[in-house]
Design a protein around this motif. Structure first.
Motif, PDB file in Angstrom:
ATOM      1  N   ALA A   1      -5.971  -4.286 -54.178  1.00  6.18           N
ATOM      2  CA  ALA A   1      -6.435  -5.290 -55.140  1.00  6.18           C
ATOM      3  C   ALA A   1      -7.689  -5.997 -54.640  1.00  6.18           C
ATOM      4  O   ALA A   1      -8.662  -6.167 -55.385  1.00  6.18           O
ATOM      5  CB  ALA A   1      -5.317  -6.298 -55.409  1.00  6.18           C
ATOM      6  N   TRP A   2      -7.691  -6.423 -53.379  1.00  7.90           N
ATOM      7  CA  TRP A   2      -8.844  -7.172 -52.859  1.00  7.90           C
ATOM      8  C   TRP A   2     -10.091  -6.302 -52.823  1.00  7.90           C
ATOM      9  O   TRP A   2     -11.214  -6.803 -53.017  1.00  7.90           O
ATOM     10  CB  TRP A   2      -8.546  -7.731 -51.466  1.00  7.90           C
ATOM     11  N   ALA A   3      -9.915  -4.989 -52.571  1.00  9.94           N
ATOM     12  CA  ALA A   3     -11.066  -4.079 -52.506  1.00  9.94           C
ATOM     13  C   ALA A   3     -11.727  -3.939 -53.875  1.00  9.94           C
ATOM     14  O   ALA A   3     -12.942  -3.731 -53.965  1.00  9.94           O
ATOM     15  CB  ALA A   3     -10.633  -2.719 -51.971  1.00  9.94           C
ATOM     16  N   CYS A   4     -10.927  -4.061 -54.949  1.00 11.94           N
ATOM     17  CA  CYS A   4     -11.504  -4.055 -56.300  1.00 11.94           C
ATOM     18  C   CYS A   4     -12.447  -5.240 -56.472  1.00 11.94           C
ATOM     19  O   CYS A   4     -13.533  -5.106 -57.051  1.00 11.94           O
ATOM     20  CB  CYS A   4     -10.391  -4.121 -57.351  1.00 11.94           C
ATOM     21  N   VAL A   5     -12.040  -6.396 -55.959  1.00 12.30           N
ATOM     22  CA  VAL A   5     -12.876  -7.597 -56.047  1.00 12.30           C
ATOM     23  C   VAL A   5     -14.172  -7.387 -55.270  1.00 12.30           C
ATOM     24  O   VAL A   5     -15.272  -7.699 -55.760  1.00 12.30           O
ATOM     25  CB  VAL A   5     -12.121  -8.828 -55.505  1.00 12.30           C
ATOM     26  N   ALA A   6     -14.063  -6.842 -54.066  1.00 15.21           N
ATOM     27  CA  ALA A   6     -15.254  -6.607 -53.239  1.00 15.21           C
ATOM     28  C   ALA A   6     -16.219  -5.642 -53.923  1.00 15.21           C
ATOM     29  O   ALA A   6     -17.442  -5.869 -53.941  1.00 15.21           O
ATOM     30  CB  ALA A   6     -14.833  -6.066 -51.873  1.00 15.21           C
ATOM     31  N   LYS A   7     -15.690  -4.563 -54.499  1.00 14.10           N
ATOM     32  CA  LYS A   7     -16.550  -3.582 -55.177  1.00 14.10           C
ATOM     33  C   LYS A   7     -17.211  -4.179 -56.413  1.00 14.10           C
ATOM     34  O   LYS A   7     -18.390  -3.914 -56.693  1.00 14.10           O
ATOM     35  CB  LYS A   7     -15.726  -2.358 -55.548  1.00 14.10           C
ATOM     36  N   TYR A   8     -16.455  -4.975 -57.155  1.00 19.40           N
ATOM     37  CA  TYR A   8     -16.992  -5.580 -58.375  1.00 19.40           C
ATOM     38  C   TYR A   8     -18.100  -6.575 -58.043  1.00 19.40           C
ATOM     39  O   TYR A   8     -19.164  -6.590 -58.691  1.00 19.40           O
ATOM     40  CB  TYR A   8     -15.863  -6.256 -59.142  1.00 19.40           C
ATOM     41  N   LEU A   9     -17.891  -7.405 -57.025  1.00 19.88           N
ATOM     42  CA  LEU A   9     -18.926  -8.356 -56.624  1.00 19.88           C
ATOM     43  C   LEU A   9     -20.208  -7.637 -56.209  1.00 19.88           C
ATOM     44  O   LEU A   9     -21.315  -8.073 -56.525  1.00 19.88           O
ATOM     45  CB  LEU A   9     -18.418  -9.218 -55.456  1.00 19.88           C
ATOM     46  N   GLY A  10     -20.051  -6.526 -55.518  1.00 24.37           N
ATOM     47  CA  GLY A  10     -21.210  -5.758 -55.071  1.00 24.37           C
ATOM     48  C   GLY A  10     -21.948  -5.049 -56.188  1.00 24.37           C
ATOM     49  O   GLY A  10     -23.071  -4.571 -55.985  1.00 24.37           O
ATOM     50  N   SER A  11     -21.307  -4.988 -57.370  1.00 26.03           N
ATOM     51  CA  SER A  11     -21.935  -4.288 -58.503  1.00 26.03           C
ATOM     52  C   SER A  11     -22.854  -5.179 -59.320  1.00 26.03           C
ATOM     53  O   SER A  11     -23.602  -4.694 -60.177  1.00 26.03           O
ATOM     54  CB  SER A  11     -20.842  -3.733 -59.429  1.00 26.03           C
ATOM     55  N   PHE A  12     -22.832  -6.501 -59.074  1.00 32.87           N
ATOM     56  CA  PHE A  12     -23.627  -7.422 -59.882  1.00 32.87           C
ATOM     57  C   PHE A  12     -25.118  -7.271 -59.568  1.00 32.87           C
ATOM     58  O   PHE A  12     -25.512  -6.826 -58.491  1.00 32.87           O
ATOM     59  CB  PHE A  12     -23.197  -8.867 -59.634  1.00 32.87           C
TER      60      PHE A  12
END
Length: 652
Positions: free
Chosen positions: A564-575
Motif C-alpha cells: 500500500a505505501w509503495a503505491c503512495v510513493a509511486k503516485y507522488l513521483g508521478s506528479f
C-alpha cells in the motif's frame, strides 16, 4: 532512688521523647513514588512534525525523551518508567523489527522498567513477533521487562493455531514474559500487571493467541499478588484504552471491576488525558501517541494504605528539550540497515524526496473524527487506483479503492518535501505473506448493491467506530445524518477524477482494491451492524471468497506483493514538476470533489426519501406493529362496551 530519678530524667525520658518524635516524623512523611509513562510510541524513534495551537512543531523522538529522563532522574534516582504497549509499527524502524528489534532495544536503552504488548506487536504475525523477541535477546542490550496477565495458553495450545501458539510460548518464556512484575523504588514495593484489551484483540486479526477476559484475569492476578507478595502499590499497564462512552471505556470498566488497582496506564486508544480519570481509589492516565508527550505523576500513600495522585503533568517534548547525544547515536545504529535490508527491494532510499506539498491537509488526530471527505484520503485512495491500473494485467481495471482512516498513520505537512520515509509512514502497518513489512493490496469484486452497502457502512458505522471511516476513489455518495441508522445514504454512484458520474448497476460486479488488513476486517461490518449489513468479497466470476482465503487475491507487481505505501510513493513521483526538479502535489488535492456529500436535512421528505431495503423492512414492521396495536385497542373497546351492555341488560 535519687539515682533512678536522675537516670530517668537525664537519659531514659529524652530517649523516649526522641523515639516518639521520630515516630511522629515517620508518620508525617508518607511513602511516595514518581512515575513517568508513555504508550503507543509506534516506532517513532526520531522527532516528527506535530501541529500544536495552529503551529507546526518538531516534537518527540527517543533522544529528546532521554534528555528529559536524565533531568528527571537527576532529581529522583528512584523514578519509575512504564510503557503501555504498541511500541512498534509506525515508521521505517519497524521494517527491521524482526532483525534489529529496534523499538524494544530503544525502550531498554531508555531504562523502561516495564512494558506490555499492544495489538500492533502482532502485525508481523507469530513468527515475526517471535523473531523480534529473539533478536532483542541476541543483541545483548538492556531490555525492558514484559508483562501480560491474560494470555490463555491452554486455549491457545488446544486451538486451531496451536502451532503458532507454541512458537510464541517458547519465545515468551525465553524472553521472560511474566503475568506481573515486582519492582522496588525508594523502598516502595510495586506490583506491575500487563493486560491486553478486548478491542486490541479485535484490532489484531493475525494474533494467534487466545486471551482471558481482561477484568477477570486482572482480578485473579491481584489475588495472587495479595497472597504471595508484599506489594505496597499495584499498577496496571493496560493496552485497552478509554472511550468517550463510559460503558465501552475498557480501562474505566477495569478500574471499577478491580478497585484494588492504584493506577492504570492506559494505552491503545491514543487518548490524551489532561486530567486523570478517577474511579474510587484508581487513577487512569494517558499521554497520547508517538511520544509527542510524556506523562509524569507523583503518587503518595494515604493513611489507609491506598495511594493518591499528588501532581500530574503531560509534557510536550518540543525543541526546548535537547537531544541526548548517546541516545541519538543509538538510534542511528538501530536504523543502519533500513535502506539495505528493506527499501532497496523497492528501488528507494529513506531520505529520497518524492514530491513537494504546497497544501494543508487535516492533521492525523483529526482524520476520521467527523464524517466528511478528506483531500489526503482522496490522494491515498487515488494512489491505489493509479498504481493498479498502470499495471499490465489481464483483469479489468479497478473501479473503486478504499482506505480506512484507521490505516492512515501520518499526514503530509504543508510546505514540506515528502520523502520515502514520509510516504511509508502514511500507510506503515502490517506485513504480507511474503514476510516483507507493509500490507499488500488485494483485489476483490462486489456487486453494485454491495458498493452501496460500503457507502452505508461509512455513513452509519464510522460515527460509532471512527477508525472505520472510509476514504474512496471511484465512488461518490450522499448521506443525511438525520436519517435512521443503516439508512443514511440516499444516492451512490461511480465517479471518476474528472467528476463524471455513472449509475451503479445492482447486479453487476465491480473490481475493488484495498489493503489486506481492511479486507480481513470486513467481518467487523457484520458485527458492528448486528448482522444487518454484510460485505462478501468475490472473485471475477462472482464466487464468494472466505476471509481466510483473502491472501490468495493479493496483487503482485514484478513478482513482489504490491504494498500500500509503495503505491503512495509511486503516485507522488508521478506528479508534474513545478518550477523545480521535484514533483508537486497538484491543486486537485487542495480541496474536496463531492465524493462524500453530507446533507443535513431534518425535513420529513428528506428523512423518508429513497429508503433502502432495511428501512423498508423496519418501516413495514413498525407499521405492522401500529396496525396490530390499533386492532387490539379496537377489540378491547368493543369488549368493554359489550360487557357494559350485558350489565345494563341484567340491571334492567
Amino acid at each position: 532512688m535519687k539515682v533512678i530519678k536522675f537516670f530517668w530524667k537525664a537519659v531514659l525520658l529524652p530517649l523516649l521523647c526522641m523515639a516518639a518524635a521520630g515516630g511522629v516524623a515517620l508518620a508525617e512523611e508518607p511513602k511516595e513514588v514518581q512515575i513517568v509513562f508513555t504508550h503507543d510510541l509506534h516506532s517513532h524513534l526520531e522527532p516528527f512534525y506535530l501541529e500544536e495551537d495552529g503551529e507546526e512543531k518538531m516534537v518527540g523522538g527517543a533522544a529528546r525523551f532521554m534528555g528529559y529522563l536524565k533531568e528527571q532522574r537527576a532529581q529522583n534516582k528512584d523514578l519509575l518508567y512504564l510503557d503501555g504497549g504498541d511500541f512498534s509499527m509506525g515508521t521505517l524502524y519497524q521494517t527491521v523489527y524482526m532483525t534489529q528489534a529496534a523499538e524494544l532495544r530503544m525502550l531498554g536503552f531508555l531504562g523502561a522498567d516495564a512494558t506490555t504488548f499492544g495489538n500492533h506487536e502482532f502485525d508481523y504475525r507469530s513468527e515475526g513477533l517471535a523473531k523480534m523477541l529473539q533478536a532483542a535477546k541476541a543483541s545483548g542490550d538492556a531490555l525492558p521487562p514484559l508483562t501480560a496477565c491474560n494470555i490463555d495458553w491452554e486455549a491457545t495450545l488446544s486451538g486451531e493455531q496451536a502451532e503458532e501458539g507454541a512458537l510464541l510460548k517458547e519465545a515468551f518464556e525465553a524472553y521472560g514474559v511474566k503475568p506481573y512484575l515486582m519492582l522496588e523504588k525508594g523502598g516502595v514495593k510495586i506490583a506491575v500487571i500487563g493486560v491486553f484489551g478486548k478491542d486490541a484483540l479485535a484490532c489484531a486479526p493475525t494474533c494467534a493467541l487466545s486471551f482471558q477476559d481482561p477484568i477477570e484475569a486482572v482480578q485473579e492476578t491481584v489475588a495472587v499478588i495479595k497472597e504471595q507478595e508484599q506489594a505496597d502499590m499495584i499498577v496496571c499497564i493496560s493496552h485497552s484504552g478509554t472511550w468517550e462512552e463510559e460503558k465501552k471505556s475498557e480501562d474505566e470498566l477495569l478500574a471499577k471491576g478491580v478497585p484494588e488497582l492504584d493506577l492504570i496506564v492506559s494505552g491503545h486508544t491514543h487518548s490524551i488525558l489532561p486530567e486523570p480519570i478517577v474511579h474510587g481509589d484508581t487513577a487512569i492516565v494517558s499521554t497520547g501517541e508517538y511520544g509527542a508527550r510524556v506523562g509524569r505523576l507523583r503518587m503518595v500513600q494515604k493513611a489507609d494504605g491506598r495511594w493518591g495522585l499528588d501532581g500530574y503533568q503531560l509534557t510536550l517534548l518540543d525543541g526546548s528539550y535537547e537531544e541526548d547525544p548517546e541516545a541519538a547515536k543509538k538510534i542511528k545504529e538501530l536504523g543502519l540497515t533500513i535502506d539495505e535490508d528493506y527499501l532497496s527491494q523497492f528501488g528507494f532510499t529513506r531520505d529520497q524526496v518524492l514530491a513537494h506539498n504546497p497544501w494543508e491537509f487535516t492533521g492525523i488526530n483529526g482524520l476520521g473524527e467527523k464524517l466528511q471527505e478528506e483531500p489526503l484520503g482522496n490522494l491515498l485512495a487515488d494512489s491505489y487506483l493509479y498504481t493498479v491500473n498502470q499495471m499490465d494485467s489481464k483483469e479489468e481495471p479497478a473501479a473503486v479503492a478504499v482506505v480506512p482512516s484507521g490505516c492512515i498513520r501520518d499526514t503530509f505537512h504543508q510546505g514540506k518535501d515528502i520523502t520515502v520515509a514520509d510516504a511509508f509512514q502514511t500507510l506503515s502497518l502490517g506485513i504480507g505473506p511474503d514476510g516483507v513489512p507493509g500490507y499488500p493490496l488485494v483485489s476483490v469484486y462486489f456487486t453494485g448493491k454491495e458498493l452501496k452497502t460500503v457507502a452505508e457502512v461509512d455513513a452509519s458505522i464510522s460515527p460509532i467506530m471512527t477508525t472505520a471511516q472510509l476514504y474512496v476513489s471511484g465512488l461518490a455518495y450522499t448521506a443525511n445524518p438525520n436519517r435512521m441508522i443503516l439508512n443514511k445514504v440516499t444516492d451512490v454512484n461511480l465517479q471518476d477524477m474528472e467528476g463524471n458520474v455513472k449509475e451503479l448497476e445492482d447486479d453487476k460486479l465491480y473490481r475493488l482494491v484495498a489493503d489486506l488488513y481492511s479486507g480481513q476486517m470486513m467481518g467487523a461490518v457484520s458485527d458492528q451492524s448486528y448482522g444487518i449489513l454484510s460485505l462478501v468479497p468475490k472473485d471475477a466470476e462472482g464466487n464468494e471468497i472466505p476471509i481466510e482465503n483473502l491472501e490468495d487475491h493479493i496483487i503482485y507487481s514484478d513478482g513482489q506483493e504490491l504494498k500500500a505505501w509503495a503505491c503512495v510513493a509511486k503516485y507522488l513521483g508521478s506528479f508534474e514538476e513545478k518550477g523545480s526538479e521535484i514533483p508537486e502535489i497538484p491543486e486537485y488535492y487542495s480541496k474536496t470533489h463531492a465524493r462524500k456529500n453530507i446533507e443535513d436535512d431534518s425535513s420529513f421528505g428528506a428523512i423518508m426519501r429513497n429508503p433502502n431495503r432495511i428501512a423498508v423492512a423496519i418501516f413495514s414492521i413498525g407499521a405492522g406493529v401500529i396496525i396490530l396495536l390499533i386492532l387490539i385497542v379496537v377489540l378491547a373497546v368493543r369488549l368493554v362496551r359489550k360487557r357494559r351492555r350485558r350489565k345494563r341488560d341484567l340491571y334492567l
